[in-house]
Every structure is written in C-alpha cells, then in structure tokens.
Design an enzyme around this catalytic site. Structure first.
Site, PDB file in Angstrom:
ATOM      1  N   ASN A   1       2.171  -4.457  -6.698  1.00  0.00           N
ATOM      2  CA  ASN A   1       1.439  -3.658  -5.708  1.00  0.00           C
ATOM      3  C   ASN A   1       0.167  -3.190  -6.391  1.00  0.00           C
ATOM      4  O   ASN A   1       0.221  -2.611  -7.467  1.00  0.00           O
ATOM      5  CB  ASN A   1       2.299  -2.462  -5.285  1.00  0.00           C
ATOM      6  CG  ASN A   1       1.542  -1.432  -4.459  1.00  0.00           C
ATOM      7  OD1 ASN A   1       1.868  -0.260  -4.483  1.00  0.00           O
ATOM      8  ND2 ASN A   1       0.531  -1.851  -3.725  1.00  0.00           N
ATOM      9  N   GLY A   2      -0.967  -3.450  -5.749  1.00  0.00           N
ATOM     10  CA  GLY A   2      -2.246  -3.042  -6.323  1.00  0.00           C
ATOM     11  C   GLY A   2      -3.243  -4.179  -6.254  1.00  0.00           C
ATOM     12  O   GLY A   2      -3.074  -5.107  -5.463  1.00  0.00           O
TER      13      GLY A   2
ATOM     14  N   CYS B   1       1.407  -2.882  -0.822  1.00  0.00           N
ATOM     15  CA  CYS B   1       2.699  -3.556  -0.824  1.00  0.00           C
ATOM     16  C   CYS B   1       3.771  -2.603  -1.343  1.00  0.00           C
ATOM     17  O   CYS B   1       3.471  -1.540  -1.867  1.00  0.00           O
ATOM     18  CB  CYS B   1       2.652  -4.761  -1.751  1.00  0.00           C
ATOM     19  SG  CYS B   1       1.372  -5.930  -1.308  1.00  0.00           S
TER      20      CYS B   1
ATOM     21  N   GLY C   1       4.301  -2.835   3.938  1.00  0.00           N
ATOM     22  CA  GLY C   1       3.876  -4.215   4.140  1.00  0.00           C
ATOM     23  C   GLY C   1       4.778  -4.937   5.101  1.00  0.00           C
ATOM     24  O   GLY C   1       6.003  -4.893   4.954  1.00  0.00           O
TER      25      GLY C   1
ATOM     26  N   TYR D   1      -2.096   8.549   4.252  1.00  0.00           N
ATOM     27  CA  TYR D   1      -1.570   7.594   5.228  1.00  0.00           C
ATOM     28  C   TYR D   1      -0.394   6.721   4.759  1.00  0.00           C
ATOM     29  O   TYR D   1       0.583   6.568   5.463  1.00  0.00           O
ATOM     30  CB  TYR D   1      -2.704   6.678   5.718  1.00  0.00           C
ATOM     31  CG  TYR D   1      -2.206   5.544   6.580  1.00  0.00           C
ATOM     32  CD1 TYR D   1      -1.875   5.771   7.919  1.00  0.00           C
ATOM     33  CD2 TYR D   1      -2.004   4.266   6.056  1.00  0.00           C
ATOM     34  CE1 TYR D   1      -1.372   4.746   8.709  1.00  0.00           C
ATOM     35  CE2 TYR D   1      -1.501   3.239   6.850  1.00  0.00           C
ATOM     36  CZ  TYR D   1      -1.191   3.482   8.167  1.00  0.00           C
ATOM     37  OH  TYR D   1      -0.691   2.483   8.946  1.00  0.00           O
TER      38      TYR D   1
HETATM   39  P1  AMP Z   1      -9.107   2.528  12.959  1.00  0.00           P
HETATM   40  O1  AMP Z   1      -8.554   2.268  14.311  1.00  0.00           O
HETATM   41  O2  AMP Z   1      -9.651   1.292  12.315  1.00  0.00           O
HETATM   42  O3  AMP Z   1     -10.084   3.674  12.925  1.00  0.00           O
HETATM   43  O4  AMP Z   1      -7.899   2.947  12.011  1.00  0.00           O
HETATM   44  C1  AMP Z   1      -7.423   4.252  11.970  1.00  0.00           C
HETATM   45  C2  AMP Z   1      -5.972   4.294  12.330  1.00  0.00           C
HETATM   46  O5  AMP Z   1      -5.254   3.389  11.490  1.00  0.00           O
HETATM   47  C3  AMP Z   1      -5.354   5.645  12.115  1.00  0.00           C
HETATM   48  O6  AMP Z   1      -4.419   5.860  13.170  1.00  0.00           O
HETATM   49  C4  AMP Z   1      -4.634   5.558  10.787  1.00  0.00           C
HETATM   50  O7  AMP Z   1      -3.409   6.249  10.806  1.00  0.00           O
HETATM   51  C5  AMP Z   1      -4.390   4.098  10.619  1.00  0.00           C
HETATM   52  N1  AMP Z   1      -4.722   3.598   9.263  1.00  0.00           N
HETATM   53  C6  AMP Z   1      -5.519   4.106   8.327  1.00  0.00           C
HETATM   54  N2  AMP Z   1      -5.571   3.318   7.236  1.00  0.00           N
HETATM   55  C7  AMP Z   1      -4.778   2.250   7.516  1.00  0.00           C
HETATM   56  C8  AMP Z   1      -4.399   1.064   6.811  1.00  0.00           C
HETATM   57  N3  AMP Z   1      -4.887   0.785   5.613  1.00  0.00           N
HETATM   58  N4  AMP Z   1      -3.537   0.197   7.407  1.00  0.00           N
HETATM   59  C9  AMP Z   1      -3.074   0.420   8.643  1.00  0.00           C
HETATM   60  N5  AMP Z   1      -3.408   1.506   9.375  1.00  0.00           N
HETATM   61  C10 AMP Z   1      -4.238   2.422   8.825  1.00  0.00           C
END
Ligand code: AMP
Length: 491
Positions: free
Chosen positions: A127-128, A26, A53, A267
């Site tokens: 946040n957390g 968040c 978020g 990320y």
């Molecule tokens: P996935 O498709 O489940 O392998 O998610 C990987 C993709 O989601 C990558 O393009 C990352 O940039 C992105 N990503 C990684 N962690 C998160 C997160 N917590 N929330 C949203 N997107 C994420």
C-alpha cells in the site's frame, strides 16, 4: 479518452464512470498462524479492509513448500468462494485489496505478487507509492530484469531477489534503502511473515495477536473482526519479521520526521480504526466540531453525506446544538450496477444511490456536511438533489481544507487540472456546486482536530511534499491486456 479505455479493456461507458470515481489506497494483511485456517482468517480481514480498495482482491498462503495464490479483479465477496478458501491451506497467509493508483486497473496488477527467487517463493502486498520506482526499474531493466506489471510490488520483489545472497533482514534493509516514497508492506516467504513501514510512516500498518498467532494489517479494524488483540503500530522505518521464534524488530531508518497521511483521518480509514494512537471516528468528529467553531453558519438542520460525512456532521451539530438527522438516504444494495453512458442515465444513477428525505429538507436552511470536495461532482449533485426536494437554502460544510494538489503517495487524487479547489476560488467553487455558502476547515482546525500539528503529510492540502516528488520516466506504462469490460460501481 476512448483510446485510454480501449487500452485498459474498458468501454466508453465505463470510462464515463471511471472519470467520476476517485481512487483510493490499498489494504494489506498478513497472518503467521501455524495450525489455524489462515486463508479464512485473511478472507475475513480483507472484508474489514474492503473500503481501502474494490478493484481486486488476493490471498496467498504457504505451508512451507511454495506459495499458493488466488487473486482476481472484483470485491472480496466476488473473488473468493468457499471452495477456493478451503483449497488454500497454509500456516502463513497474506492478503491484499487494491484500488489502482499509479498502476492501471489490469488483472496483471492485482496483488499479492508472487515470484520465485533464489531462496524459494516470495509474496509481496503493498500500500502506497514508490516515487523512484521508474528510476529503479530502468536500472534493473538495464541489467536484464523484465517486468510483467506496473505495480511497485514487482519492483520490490526484484530488489529483494537481487540481494538474495544476504540474510532476509539484510536484503530487506538494502531494498528499503533503495526505495523512496510511501510503503506499508506485508511480505511472505515460505517460513516468515514480514511487515515494513516506510521511514515517514506515510501509510498505516499495525501488529496484532490472536492466541499464539501474529497478524499485520493496514488498519486495526481488521483485528477487531477476527477477535484479535491490537499490539502496536509498526513504527516508521521498522521491519518486523515474524517466524517460529516470534517477532523480531529491526529499525532500518529513523532519522526523518514522521509524515502520516492526514487524509487517512479525513476520508480513507474506517472510523473504528486507530492509527498511531488516534481514533479515526474521534478525529473526524473533532473536524466537525472545529468547523463549527470556525464557520457557524445559520442553518435549521445538519445532515451528513452518507457515509463519509456522518462523523463530521455529528461533530458540527453537537458543537452548535443544531438538529441533526439522516436527511439523505443511501441505497446500500446497489453493488455493481450497469449504468448507461447518457446524461439521463447518470442522473438516474444519482437518485438510485441517494435520495433526500423530503419531510426533513423542505423549506429548511440545510447544512450538508461532507469530508472533502475533490472534483466537485458529488457536492454539485447533492446540492441539486436537496434543492429539488425543496430546501430553502443549502450550505455546504466541508470538514477538511480544500484539496489543492495531487497525492503521489498512494492515493490517486487526480491531476491538478481536475481538482476544483486548485482551479477555482472559494466563491467560484460555491457557484459551481450551486450552494448558498461553502465552508472548509482550516489547516489549523485540522491539526487541532488531530490533536497535534507535527507528524502528518498534508501534501494534497498544502502542496508540501515531505517524501519528495516522483522521479524517472514511464517504463511499463503501456502494458495492455484483453479483459472482460468491467462495470464501474455507482458512487
Ligand atoms: P468529488 O465528487 O470528486 O468532489 O469527490 C468528493 C467525494 O468523494 C466526497 O464525498 C468524499 O467523501 C469522496 N472522496 C474523497 N476522496 C476520495 C477518494 N480518494 N476516493 C474515493 N472517494 C473520495
């Protein structure tokens, strides 16, 4: 699964998308600025923090006599209108953007949380994730406390209220000592703004200044938007109280080793933010450079997965002097789109969101860079798109180590069973996403990119949980709410 959807007021189609969507941390913001339009400034700051978020947004303000709040499910642009912002008059303001982590995605869980206690109104934005929340809630419930939501902010407000006989500083200190886990908090009373960072500094929080006003934000990019000056990061284990007399700092605990979330750099955080002295863009670019040293794959062109892979791809390409281009075009105007539940609808959604530039891809050995693989869904789809457009070879280059463990500190990196790298070997993951090769950054490479080895939480990458594991049962997990089914964004 369908039951779960019904419980959350979602349709089956929403659920399909929800399963595809990772959840994230968040964003919190606070401003102490008598004489300024605090609601409007908070509104702009929340725009800058929107990446943290998209589930709900809220702003609370006070003129010293009660707290006014407006919050709802949706993006900042959907939740606030000019009329709402002009109606929120105050000298102090706090704001929150939320993506549900441990609490479910209900309107009742949106923040800031506002309550009335012995000393007046109190608003909390968090946040957390507090890992002993259930244990603490059970103790409070045994003494008659009731909870309307599943969010930690309600628990935190309850604890502060319990210590209301003390000064605010003492009440906050006692509350923070009760809490275990991860928290960056912005709290507002009717005459004070407070920022708190957990003793490990797991989530970011920084302090800024705009003329005579003081600000608190999850990320420094929120200050840039307002033309405010970054003063410093709030220290791990520090309580900052801002009032008419200025800024007062109190260190409530300082003996533990810092554990700032490394995934903020991989990320979550925005590249134009600086966290604890590290620029996010620079760190991400370094991750690409380090990966280039570790895995110099033979490719003709390096392209990023927009937007999360851009910095890493630049670093990889420049370190190896390979041609870099935006070989995947992202449609930025999709917003909240209705997506049908069928597989063909989902395939269409991928094309709607991302389209490869055929001329750049065709007949080439393509190095495609992303920051992480979580479930493997994104990588699999992208490899397929590139192959459809005639790529000769597709090499997946990931600028972080494999995500092998769930995060309990505020980022819902799913259950272990859904984490592809926790379930499959490197070659099995490569085969699943159908790439010619797959390379991840090593832990050592990540530390080199961040410039230091100590002081980071790498729980999701190493299974080493510096803040401990969650304790307690599941009190309050089954609150239900009838709400309008909300469509999921296409990712
Ligand atoms: P996935 O498709 O489940 O392998 O998610 C990987 C993709 O989601 C990558 O393009 C990352 O940039 C992105 N990503 C990684 N962690 C998160 C997160 N917590 N929330 C949203 N997107 C994420």
């Amino acid at each position: 699964m369908l039951n779960e959807g019904i419980e959350h007021g979602l349709t089956e189609a929403d659920n399909l998308w929800q399963k595809d969507k990772m959840e994230e941390a968040c964003g919190v913001f606070g401003i102490y600025a008598p004489g300024k339009d605090v609601a409007r400034l908070t509104y702009y700051a929340l725009y800058a923090l929107q990446h943290r978020g998209q589930e709900s947004a809220g702003i609370g303000v006070t003129e010293g006599n009660g707290i006014k709040i407006h919050k709802a499910m949706g993006l900042v642009s959907e939740v606030f209108t000019e009329q709402i912002i002009s109606g929120l008059k105050g000298d102090i303001g706090i704001g929150h953007v939320r993506y549900s982590t441990m609490g479910s995605n209900l309107a009742v869980n949106s923040e800031p949380l506002v309550c009335h206690y012995l000393k007046g109104d109190l608003a909390v934005a968090h946040n957390g994730n507090v890992i002993n929340a259930q244990e603490l809630k059970k103790k409070l419930a045994a003494n008659g406390a009731v909870f309307q939501s599943t969010i930690d902010s309600e628990l935190i407000a309850n604890l502060i209220a319990r210590y209301a006989q003390d000064t605010l500083e003492e009440a906050l200190t006692k509350t923070m000592i009760d809490l275990k886990g991860s928290y960056a908090l912005v709290i507002m009373t009717e005459d004070k703004l407070v920022g708190v960072r957990d003793p490990y500094g797991n989530r970011p929080l920084c302090l800024g200044k705009l003329d005579n006003a003081y600000l608190l934000a999850s990320e420094s990019c929120a200050f840039d938007v307002l033309g405010a000056e970054f003063i410093r990061d709030v220290a791990p284990g520090e309580i900052v109280i801002i009032d008419r007399q200025g800024v007062h700092s109190h260190q409530f605990l300082s003996s533990v080793e810092r554990a700032l979330c490394a995934f903020e750099f991989v990320y979550f955080a925005r590249p134009d933010s600086n966290i604890d002295g590290i620029n996010v863009m620079e760190a991400r670019r370094n991750m690409g450079r380090e990966l280039a040293k570790e895995s110099p794959v033979d490719v003709d062109i390096v392209i990023p997965v927009p937007d999360s892979g851009i910095a890493g791809a630049l670093g990889y390409a420049e370190a190896r002097n390979i041609f870099y281009d935006m070989g995947l075009m992202k449609n930025r105007y999709i917003g909240r789109t209705f997506i049908g539940p069928q597989q063909k609808d989902r395939d269409l959604a991928v094309h709607l969101k991302l389209n490869p530039v055929k001329r750049l891809i065709e007949g080439k050995k393509v190095g495609i860079v992303d920051d992480s693989i979580v479930r493997g869904t994104t990588s699999k789809r992208i490899v397929q798109l590139l192959r459809e457009k005639g790529a000769k070879e597709v090499h997946m280059l990931i600028t972080s180590p494999p995500v092998i463990a769930p995060c309990y500190y505020g980022i819902d990196t799913s259950e272990r069973a859904q984490l592809i790298a926790a379930q499959k070997s490197l070659d099995e993951v490569r085969a699943y996403i159908n790439a010619d090769s797959l390379s991840y950054l090593s832990m050592e490479g990540l530390y080199r990119a961040l410039g230091q080895e100590c002081g980071f939480c790498t729980a999701c990458l190493s299974e080493n949980y510096p803040l401990g594991l969650p304790v307690g049962g599941k009190l309050g997990k089954h609150i239900t709410e009838i709400s309008t089914p909300k469509r999921k964004e296409v990712r």
